[in-house]
Design an enzyme around this catalytic site. Sequence first.
Site, mmCIF file in Angstrom:
data_model
loop_
_atom_site.group_PDB
_atom_site.id
_atom_site.type_symbol
_atom_site.label_atom_id
_atom_site.label_comp_id
_atom_site.label_asym_id
_atom_site.label_seq_id
_atom_site.Cartn_x
_atom_site.Cartn_y
_atom_site.Cartn_z
ATOM 1 N N ASP A 44 0.974 -1.112 0.002
ATOM 2 C CA ASP A 44 -0.076 0.062 0.087
ATOM 3 C C ASP A 44 0.746 1.156 -0.092
ATOM 4 O O ASP A 44 0.246 2.320 -0.246
ATOM 5 C CB ASP A 44 -0.936 -0.089 1.012
ATOM 6 C CG ASP A 44 -0.399 0.088 2.508
ATOM 7 O OD1 ASP A 44 0.995 -0.180 2.718
ATOM 8 O OD2 ASP A 44 -1.057 0.111 3.568
ATOM 9 N N SER A 45 2.035 1.271 -0.012
ATOM 10 C CA SER A 45 3.015 2.153 -0.270
ATOM 11 C C SER A 45 3.005 2.679 -1.568
ATOM 12 O O SER A 45 3.694 3.914 -1.756
ATOM 13 C CB SER A 45 4.449 1.638 0.170
ATOM 14 O OG SER A 45 4.907 0.653 -0.465
ATOM 15 N N ASP A 83 -1.028 -6.564 -0.525
ATOM 16 C CA ASP A 83 -1.136 -5.974 0.980
ATOM 17 C C ASP A 83 -2.638 -5.415 0.962
ATOM 18 O O ASP A 83 -3.152 -4.580 0.273
ATOM 19 C CB ASP A 83 -0.321 -4.686 0.662
ATOM 20 C CG ASP A 83 0.122 -4.287 2.237
ATOM 21 O OD1 ASP A 83 0.040 -4.929 3.110
ATOM 22 O OD2 ASP A 83 1.096 -2.991 2.047
ATOM 23 N N LYS A 113 -1.096 -9.651 3.102
ATOM 24 C CA LYS A 113 -0.303 -9.298 4.225
ATOM 25 C C LYS A 113 -1.351 -8.447 5.005
ATOM 26 O O LYS A 113 -2.011 -7.634 4.126
ATOM 27 C CB LYS A 113 1.123 -8.526 3.832
ATOM 28 C CG LYS A 113 1.513 -7.791 4.993
ATOM 29 C CD LYS A 113 2.768 -7.032 4.877
ATOM 30 C CE LYS A 113 3.023 -5.677 4.158
ATOM 31 N NZ LYS A 113 2.176 -4.929 4.858
ATOM 32 N N GLU A 115 -1.765 -5.749 8.321
ATOM 33 C CA GLU A 115 -0.997 -4.949 9.482
ATOM 34 C C GLU A 115 -1.766 -5.198 10.983
ATOM 35 O O GLU A 115 -2.928 -5.398 11.060
ATOM 36 C CB GLU A 115 -0.983 -3.498 9.218
ATOM 37 C CG GLU A 115 -0.150 -2.973 8.087
ATOM 38 C CD GLU A 115 -0.147 -1.481 7.973
ATOM 39 O OE1 GLU A 115 -0.421 -0.649 8.883
ATOM 40 O OE2 GLU A 115 0.625 -1.129 6.869
ATOM 41 N N GLU A 182 8.567 -3.887 11.255
ATOM 42 C CA GLU A 182 9.073 -2.763 10.850
ATOM 43 C C GLU A 182 9.346 -1.768 11.837
ATOM 44 O O GLU A 182 8.702 -1.618 12.944
ATOM 45 C CB GLU A 182 7.550 -2.140 10.039
ATOM 46 C CG GLU A 182 7.961 -0.663 9.408
ATOM 47 C CD GLU A 182 7.208 -0.381 8.433
ATOM 48 O OE1 GLU A 182 6.408 -0.842 7.818
ATOM 49 O OE2 GLU A 182 7.273 1.004 7.973
#
Length: 277
Positions: A44-45, A83, A113, A115, A182
């Site tokens: 999502d970056s 993501d 993935k 978070e 992270e």
Amino acid sequence: MGKITTQDILSFKNKRKLTMLTAYDYPLASLIDRAGIDMILVGDSVANVVLGLDSTTKVGMSEMLHHAKAVTRAVKQALVIGDMPFESYQLNPEEAVKNARRFIDEAACDCVKLEWFEKALEVTEKIIKSGIAVMGHIGLTPQTADKLGGFKVQGKEAAAAQKLIEQALALEKLGCFAIVLECVPDKIAEIITQKLKIPAIGIGAGVHCDGQVLVTHDMLGLFERFTPKFVKKYINLSPMILEAVEAYKQEVLEGKFPAPEHTFSINKAEVDKLNSA
Ligand code: KIV
């Protein structure tokens, strides 16, 4: 070598380091795959480094699927991880499973993935039980950075570090095949890595993790707005691209481009025929 599976990723623990980079489009995904990187994250970056947004919370499922499709079209070998974007899994566990399935069915990703957040365990369990492999993500979780006191290193006090260890072990127990750590002090990342049977993939988490991930646009020098301390620029492409574009502009202005080798020609006789007609 055939396509890398989550089982392969698990089997590399304690045998060799794992490599992971982000990709959001066909050309870079293809190059990263050809370089033999183990895992490609459609992160999502993309919000920050491609779409010019100021937060990863500003991309949704449709953008993520659009980019994921381009990446999976290119990749022949690497494990491709979709993501899950903000609010695609936090609001409702059933919705989370449906959205995870879209990454697999519509975009041909291999796994997803997500978070860490308050209900990460419940949601992760549901997605894994539905048959989709999940990579966890703990430490600095950008989608909820405001709740963590901003974009800062996590787990610097013993109690906070203990929480990270518990999160990692709980995700492993549910069946995650790997976990991203992270922005965690290297000593804490080392402890987590040693305690886990699944690979810990670090970003800003020191050298002791089982593998490393970076945002590709950061390590290629394609994102100029901000460079985190943990990024190493392996090349600085932005000034090189700027120079090439300026050279093109100059040659067009001066009539030097296109040259004869870039130009199609026609027989003089045909031109004469045309003129006399
Ligand atoms: O979106 C992303 O690029 C990520 C990496 C920082 C792990 O989640």
